[in-house]
Enzyme design. Sequence first.
Site, short mmCIF file in Angstrom:
data_model
loop_
_atom_site.label_atom_id
_atom_site.label_comp_id
_atom_site.label_asym_id
_atom_site.label_seq_id
_atom_site.Cartn_x
_atom_site.Cartn_y
_atom_site.Cartn_z
N ASP A 250 5.75 -59.85 24.54
CA ASP A 250 5.68 -60.66 23.58
C ASP A 250 6.75 -61.50 22.91
OD1 ASP A 250 3.40 -59.20 22.75
OD2 ASP A 250 4.40 -57.82 21.52
N LYS A 272 2.88 -64.43 19.84
CA LYS A 272 2.28 -65.46 19.15
C LYS A 272 3.75 -65.95 18.47
CE LYS A 272 -0.89 -63.42 16.69
NZ LYS A 272 -1.60 -62.74 15.90
N GLY A 303 7.60 -55.49 21.54
CA GLY A 303 8.71 -55.52 20.61
C GLY A 303 8.51 -53.99 20.09
N GLY A 304 9.55 -53.20 19.79
CA GLY A 304 9.46 -51.94 19.15
C GLY A 304 8.63 -50.75 19.90
N ALA A 334 10.78 -50.53 14.96
CA ALA A 334 11.61 -51.50 14.18
C ALA A 334 12.37 -50.62 13.06
CB ALA A 334 11.24 -52.64 13.68
N MET A 385 6.07 -57.14 8.91
CA MET A 385 5.81 -58.35 8.54
C MET A 385 5.47 -58.59 7.04
SD MET A 385 2.84 -57.68 11.61
CE MET A 385 2.68 -55.98 11.33
C1 LIG Z 1 3.94 -57.10 15.22
S1 LIG Z 1 4.83 -56.19 14.32
C2 LIG Z 1 5.48 -55.26 15.82
C3 LIG Z 1 6.10 -54.21 15.56
C4 LIG Z 1 6.50 -53.33 16.61
N1 LIG Z 1 5.53 -52.83 17.37
C5 LIG Z 1 7.43 -52.00 16.19
O1 LIG Z 1 7.37 -50.78 16.71
O2 LIG Z 1 8.58 -52.40 15.72
C6 LIG Z 1 6.36 -57.37 14.20
C7 LIG Z 1 7.17 -56.91 13.12
O3 LIG Z 1 7.94 -55.87 13.15
C8 LIG Z 1 9.30 -56.15 12.62
N2 LIG Z 1 10.26 -56.23 13.40
C9 LIG Z 1 10.47 -56.08 14.78
N3 LIG Z 1 11.43 -56.00 15.29
C10 LIG Z 1 12.49 -56.30 14.24
C11 LIG Z 1 13.89 -56.72 14.10
N4 LIG Z 1 14.70 -56.53 15.23
N5 LIG Z 1 14.21 -56.84 13.00
C12 LIG Z 1 13.56 -56.90 11.81
N6 LIG Z 1 12.14 -56.74 12.00
C13 LIG Z 1 11.50 -56.30 13.15
C14 LIG Z 1 9.07 -57.45 11.80
O4 LIG Z 1 8.75 -56.68 10.59
C15 LIG Z 1 8.39 -58.07 12.53
O5 LIG Z 1 7.51 -59.11 11.85
#
Ligand SMILES: C[S@@+](CC[C@H](N)C(=O)[O-])C[C@H]1O[C@@H](n2cnc3c(N)ncnc32)[C@H](O)[C@@H]1O
Length: 486
Positions: A250, A272, A303-304, A334, A385
Amino acid sequence: MLVSLTVSDQPALVVGSDANAAAKARFLVDAGARVTVIAPTASADLTAMAEAGTVHLAARAPAPCDLIGVAVAIVAVEDETHARRLVGWARAARVPVNAVDRPALSDFSVPAVVRRGPITVGIASGGAAPALARLVRSRIDALLPERLGDLATFAARFRDAVKATVPTGRPRRLLWDRVFQGDIAERVLAGDEAGAAERMIGLINRPDQATPPEAGRGIVHLVGAGPGDPELLTLKAQRVLQAADVIFHDSLVDPRVLDLARRDATRVPVGKRRGAPGVGQAAIHDRMVAAASDGQRVVRLKGGDPFVFGRGGEEVAALEAAGIDVHVVPGITAALGCAAAAGIPLTHRDHASAVTLLTGQVQDGDAEVDPATLAGGDRTLVVYMGRAGASTLARRLIAAGVPAGRPVAMIENGTRPDQTIRTGTLAALPLLARQVGGGPVLIVIGDVVRAAPAWKSRTPSSAPAPAPSPVAAASIASAPIAFART
Ligand SMILES: C[S@@+](CC[C@H](N)C(=O)[O-])C[C@H]1O[C@@H](n2cnc3c(N)ncnc32)[C@H](O)[C@@H]1O
């Protein structure tokens, strides 16, 4: 030179009563020896080991006859003269002896070891720097999969069958390479011994085939890369990254995490980006299925955590439907990573007894979300998000009765060197959202924000914090929040 001595089921002697004696006794027990400890005054540790039946403890002074018939002896006593006498007795009885912290008196040194079942890795410094050897040990320990011992035991089960069917030399070597570097090992390490055995039998029966029978079914690991800081990756995530042939990642995945992958692995960005269309979800599925069907070890790096707003469920379903084996390696989501980096406890005895993770991609009129319940008095609401929908969210929460002064934190680029944390009130949420930059943003709403120490509101690294715009600064300054520890 590092030589390994088999002491399994052999009698071993430790003389000494302190922590060193206990550590060496434990070392010998782990190696399978039958250990006697002679200690006139034993430490609590040694007494506990004796009570658990792992060592035999003799609470008396040692005598020369204690060394007779012993496979190996350790002398862990403070007094130099006493140590020399004990070493002399061991030599007279032709027993190899180690005197702790006295390399000149020792016949051998005790290496720092990493054990995984029958696999033992020893790290020796020749007595020069035992602490450094221990550090190297912890690094190697982190690298080796927990189930490596299971893999060795698995291979042992098939050794005779391989010997009987595959000619010695290059063909047999190639077969084992294929086992240890391919899908079969992956399955054992993932805990799927039955699947691995099925493929192993296929391989033994058709060892000459250029393409192993398991190719075509492939394997995919869905791996959580965490919020950014590469040190938050799990050991398992690091291991599968280092074994991957191809990585579909991602855009949110921090480049420092990708740096941990094997150098020659193919990296394919499929995320994206804001304002760009990106690869569609169906195309991601197709590409993963194609790569795995080609026999490649595929990592889908997200991510996450893959199962928190990560579409991991859809990807698992698509891969399973295509007959591809898929395993999920969780990551730090996150909410957890950012909250820790900001010093915000998501639950707190005084402030919150429940946490909700919510996607901020909400619209006016969405029926499924009841904001008042989610952000009520003793609850913490974490919004992913949420930047674009911040105004709508704030309006809906306030309209549903959540106080406009409820504390809010907006964390951008959480756990990364350019992390910024902005705090304010629910009423100021739209302004805070306008102030943030282009990085991922997480919103925390609830009284727990008050429990964060004030110093956390600065950037964690040497990177300078972006200057707040006047309008946002004014709105934050007017926020009725006292950053006091409770
Ligand atoms: C599509 S979601 C994916 C979440 C991911 N699967 C998780 O478990 O963190 C993406 C959102 O996660 C949050 N996010 C992910 N990494 C972040 C970070 N390092 N700092 C702040 N928000 C984060 C934001 O809200 C971002 O828009």
